[in-house]
Design a protein around this motif. Structure first.
Motif, PDB file in Angstrom:
ATOM      1  N   THR A   1       0.834  -1.203   0.000  1.00 48.22           N
ATOM      2  CA  THR A   1       0.000   0.000   0.000  1.00 48.22           C
ATOM      3  C   THR A   1       0.870   1.254   0.000  1.00 48.22           C
ATOM      4  O   THR A   1       0.597   2.215  -0.737  1.00 48.22           O
TER       5      THR A   1
ATOM      6  N   ASP B   1       1.138   3.890  -3.212  1.00 48.53           N
ATOM      7  CA  ASP B   1       0.876   5.299  -2.901  1.00 48.53           C
ATOM      8  C   ASP B   1       2.061   6.168  -3.325  1.00 48.53           C
ATOM      9  O   ASP B   1       1.861   7.261  -3.864  1.00 48.53           O
TER      10      ASP B   1
ATOM     11  N   ALA C   1      -0.625   5.754  -7.359  1.00 47.63           N
ATOM     12  CA  ALA C   1      -1.750   4.919  -7.797  1.00 47.63           C
ATOM     13  C   ALA C   1      -3.029   5.521  -7.228  1.00 47.63           C
ATOM     14  O   ALA C   1      -3.012   6.177  -6.191  1.00 47.63           O
ATOM     15  N   ARG C   2      -4.137   5.286  -7.909  1.00 49.01           N
ATOM     16  CA  ARG C   2      -5.415   5.849  -7.492  1.00 49.01           C
ATOM     17  C   ARG C   2      -6.368   4.762  -7.021  1.00 49.01           C
ATOM     18  O   ARG C   2      -6.249   3.606  -7.405  1.00 49.01           O
ATOM     19  N   ASP C   3      -7.329   5.180  -6.225  1.00 50.19           N
ATOM     20  CA  ASP C   3      -8.445   4.315  -5.825  1.00 50.19           C
ATOM     21  C   ASP C   3      -7.979   2.966  -5.291  1.00 50.19           C
ATOM     22  O   ASP C   3      -8.412   1.906  -5.761  1.00 50.19           O
ATOM     23  N   ILE C   4      -7.129   2.999  -4.290  1.00 47.83           N
ATOM     24  CA  ILE C   4      -6.601   1.774  -3.689  1.00 47.83           C
ATOM     25  C   ILE C   4      -7.690   1.139  -2.821  1.00 47.83           C
ATOM     26  O   ILE C   4      -8.231   1.786  -1.927  1.00 47.83           O
TER      27      ILE C   4
ATOM     28  N   CYS D   1      -5.738  -1.334  -7.447  1.00 43.98           N
ATOM     29  CA  CYS D   1      -5.529   0.097  -7.624  1.00 43.98           C
ATOM     30  C   CYS D   1      -5.501   0.416  -9.110  1.00 43.98           C
ATOM     31  O   CYS D   1      -5.390  -0.476  -9.948  1.00 43.98           O
ATOM     32  N   SER D   2      -5.587   1.698  -9.421  1.00 44.01           N
ATOM     33  CA  SER D   2      -5.599   2.152 -10.813  1.00 44.01           C
ATOM     34  C   SER D   2      -4.371   2.982 -11.125  1.00 44.01           C
ATOM     35  O   SER D   2      -3.887   3.740 -10.283  1.00 44.01           O
TER      36      SER D   2
ATOM     37  N   VAL E   1      -2.967  -4.048 -10.464  1.00 46.92           N
ATOM     38  CA  VAL E   1      -2.841  -2.660 -10.913  1.00 46.92           C
ATOM     39  C   VAL E   1      -3.483  -2.612 -12.296  1.00 46.92           C
ATOM     40  O   VAL E   1      -3.086  -3.363 -13.192  1.00 46.92           O
TER      41      VAL E   1
END
Length: 106
Positions: free
Chosen positions: A11, A15, A19-22, A40-41, A89
């Motif tokens: 995580t 971060d 990365a987005r929307d974890i 994540c995205s 991912v």
């Protein structure tokens, strides 16, 4: 590293790479292949590849070799397997299409 340590390590690293929307999915009672799935995205195929490679490289430096890495050559969806924790991912398009969160929370 214990499962919780691996999850926190991953995580932190995703971060670091923005990365987005974890999302963390607890699969202890739903799966026999992992305890936790992190999804994540990335903003682009290159970003997805970079996140997966960074996590794998940093894990190796920390003495925790991933069991496997899949899909990073394509960049739409990369998976990094740590056994008790699996990282996905994905591009937004792949994430919307496969809806892993919805699938595993059902």
């Amino acid at each position: 590293m214990q499962s919780e340590e691996i999850k926190n390590f991953i995580t932190e690293k995703v971060d670091d790479m923005k990365a987005r929307d974890i999302v963390e999915l607890d699969l202890k009672d739903k799966s026999n292949f992992t305890d936790t799935m992190l999804v994540c995205s990335g903003n682009s195929k290159q970003h997805v590849r970079s996140i997966a490679q960074y996590v794998a490289t940093e894990a190796k430096h920390a003495g925790h070799q991933p069991l496997g890495i899949e899909g990073e050559e394509y960049g739409e969806w990369a998976l990094v397997d740590f056994g008790s924790v699996v990282l996905h991912v994905m591009t937004d398009e792949q994430r919307e299409h496969y809806q892993l969160e919805k699938l595993w929370q059902a």
